[in-house]
Motif scaffolding. Sequence first.
Motif, PDB file in Angstrom:
ATOM      1  N   VAL A 179       0.845  -1.188   0.000  1.00  0.00           N
ATOM      2  CA  VAL A 179       0.000   0.000   0.000  1.00  0.00           C
ATOM      3  C   VAL A 179       0.884   1.242   0.000  1.00  0.00           C
ATOM      4  N   HIS A 180       0.552   2.213  -0.845  1.00  0.00           N
ATOM      5  CA  HIS A 180       1.182   3.536  -0.809  1.00  0.00           C
ATOM      6  C   HIS A 180       0.134   4.510  -0.277  1.00  0.00           C
ATOM      7  N   LEU A 181       0.494   5.291   0.719  1.00  0.00           N
ATOM      8  CA  LEU A 181      -0.404   6.302   1.268  1.00  0.00           C
ATOM      9  C   LEU A 181       0.295   7.647   1.291  1.00  0.00           C
ATOM     10  N   LEU A 182      -0.443   8.693   1.010  1.00  0.00           N
ATOM     11  CA  LEU A 182       0.012  10.057   1.225  1.00  0.00           C
ATOM     12  C   LEU A 182      -0.925  10.602   2.287  1.00  0.00           C
ATOM     13  N   LEU A 183      -0.380  10.859   3.476  1.00  0.00           N
ATOM     14  CA  LEU A 183      -1.183  11.230   4.632  1.00  0.00           C
ATOM     15  C   LEU A 183      -0.883  12.642   5.101  1.00  0.00           C
ATOM     16  N   SER A 184      -1.905  13.303   5.598  1.00  0.00           N
ATOM     17  CA  SER A 184      -1.728  14.542   6.343  1.00  0.00           C
ATOM     18  C   SER A 184      -2.044  14.197   7.791  1.00  0.00           C
ATOM     19  N   VAL A 185      -1.055  14.386   8.666  1.00  0.00           N
ATOM     20  CA  VAL A 185      -1.179  13.935  10.052  1.00  0.00           C
ATOM     21  C   VAL A 185      -0.986  15.105  11.012  1.00  0.00           C
ATOM     22  N   ASP A 186      -1.872  15.212  11.987  1.00  0.00           N
ATOM     23  CA  ASP A 186      -1.721  16.196  13.060  1.00  0.00           C
ATOM     24  C   ASP A 186      -0.416  15.888  13.782  1.00  0.00           C
ATOM     25  N   PRO A 187       0.472  16.865  13.955  1.00  0.00           N
ATOM     26  CA  PRO A 187       1.754  16.580  14.592  1.00  0.00           C
ATOM     27  C   PRO A 187       1.640  16.103  16.042  1.00  0.00           C
ATOM     28  N   GLN A 188       0.486  16.287  16.662  1.00  0.00           N
ATOM     29  CA  GLN A 188       0.301  15.777  18.011  1.00  0.00           C
ATOM     30  C   GLN A 188       0.009  14.278  18.003  1.00  0.00           C
ATOM     31  N   LEU A 189      -0.244  13.721  16.821  1.00  0.00           N
ATOM     32  CA  LEU A 189      -0.443  12.286  16.654  1.00  0.00           C
ATOM     33  C   LEU A 189       0.764  11.767  15.890  1.00  0.00           C
ATOM     34  N   SER A 190       1.586  10.963  16.509  1.00  0.00           N
ATOM     35  CA  SER A 190       2.821  10.513  15.867  1.00  0.00           C
ATOM     36  C   SER A 190       2.534   9.674  14.631  1.00  0.00           C
ATOM     37  N   ILE A 191       3.472   9.691  13.689  1.00  0.00           N
ATOM     38  CA  ILE A 191       3.305   8.909  12.462  1.00  0.00           C
ATOM     39  C   ILE A 191       3.295   7.412  12.794  1.00  0.00           C
ATOM     40  N   HIS A 192       4.073   7.008  13.796  1.00  0.00           N
ATOM     41  CA  HIS A 192       4.082   5.594  14.199  1.00  0.00           C
ATOM     42  C   HIS A 192       2.694   5.167  14.681  1.00  0.00           C
ATOM     43  N   ARG A 193       2.087   5.975  15.515  1.00  0.00           N
ATOM     44  CA  ARG A 193       0.756   5.654  16.028  1.00  0.00           C
ATOM     45  C   ARG A 193      -0.270   5.649  14.890  1.00  0.00           C
ATOM     46  N   THR A 194      -0.114   6.560  13.942  1.00  0.00           N
ATOM     47  CA  THR A 194      -1.021   6.628  12.794  1.00  0.00           C
ATOM     48  C   THR A 194      -0.934   5.358  11.950  1.00  0.00           C
ATOM     49  N   VAL A 195       0.293   4.939  11.617  1.00  0.00           N
ATOM     50  CA  VAL A 195       0.472   3.715  10.820  1.00  0.00           C
ATOM     51  C   VAL A 195      -0.071   2.517  11.583  1.00  0.00           C
ATOM     52  N   LYS A 196       0.175   2.482  12.882  1.00  0.00           N
ATOM     53  CA  LYS A 196      -0.327   1.386  13.710  1.00  0.00           C
ATOM     54  C   LYS A 196      -1.862   1.329  13.679  1.00  0.00           C
TER      55      LYS A 196
END
Length: 118
Positions: free
Chosen positions: A49-66
């Motif tokens: 899977v390829h994703l292009l995400l916009s993530v709130d910096p208060q939510l870590s990218i690790h937690r988002t992927v998880k």
Amino acid sequence: MKYKSNRNIVFSCSYHVVFCPKYRRPVLVDGADELGFEIIEMEVMPDHVHLLLSVDPQLSIHRTVKRIKGRSSHDLRAEFPWLKSRIPTLWTNSYFVSTMGGVSLAQVRKYIEDQKEV
């Protein structure tokens, strides 16, 4: 560049994420939205899977992927029960993530779109 904000911060944090199912088995179908981030672009290949995400910096990218892996695993296993016996663990523990840095959003979108041809 488009900025977002929440109560405390203004931000623009975009990430290119790639992850694979265990043993790179071709089990993927189009995904679903999650809370706390926005899926800008997505390309679901049979074995990654390829994703292009916009993530709130208060939510870590690790937690988002998880979260994405956990939710998608749950949903895929509910829809396709045969996955439970064929692949005990749907996703690998690893993933690739890259910040957008000096690359434009259009360039990453084009790259993800071009993956259909590969």
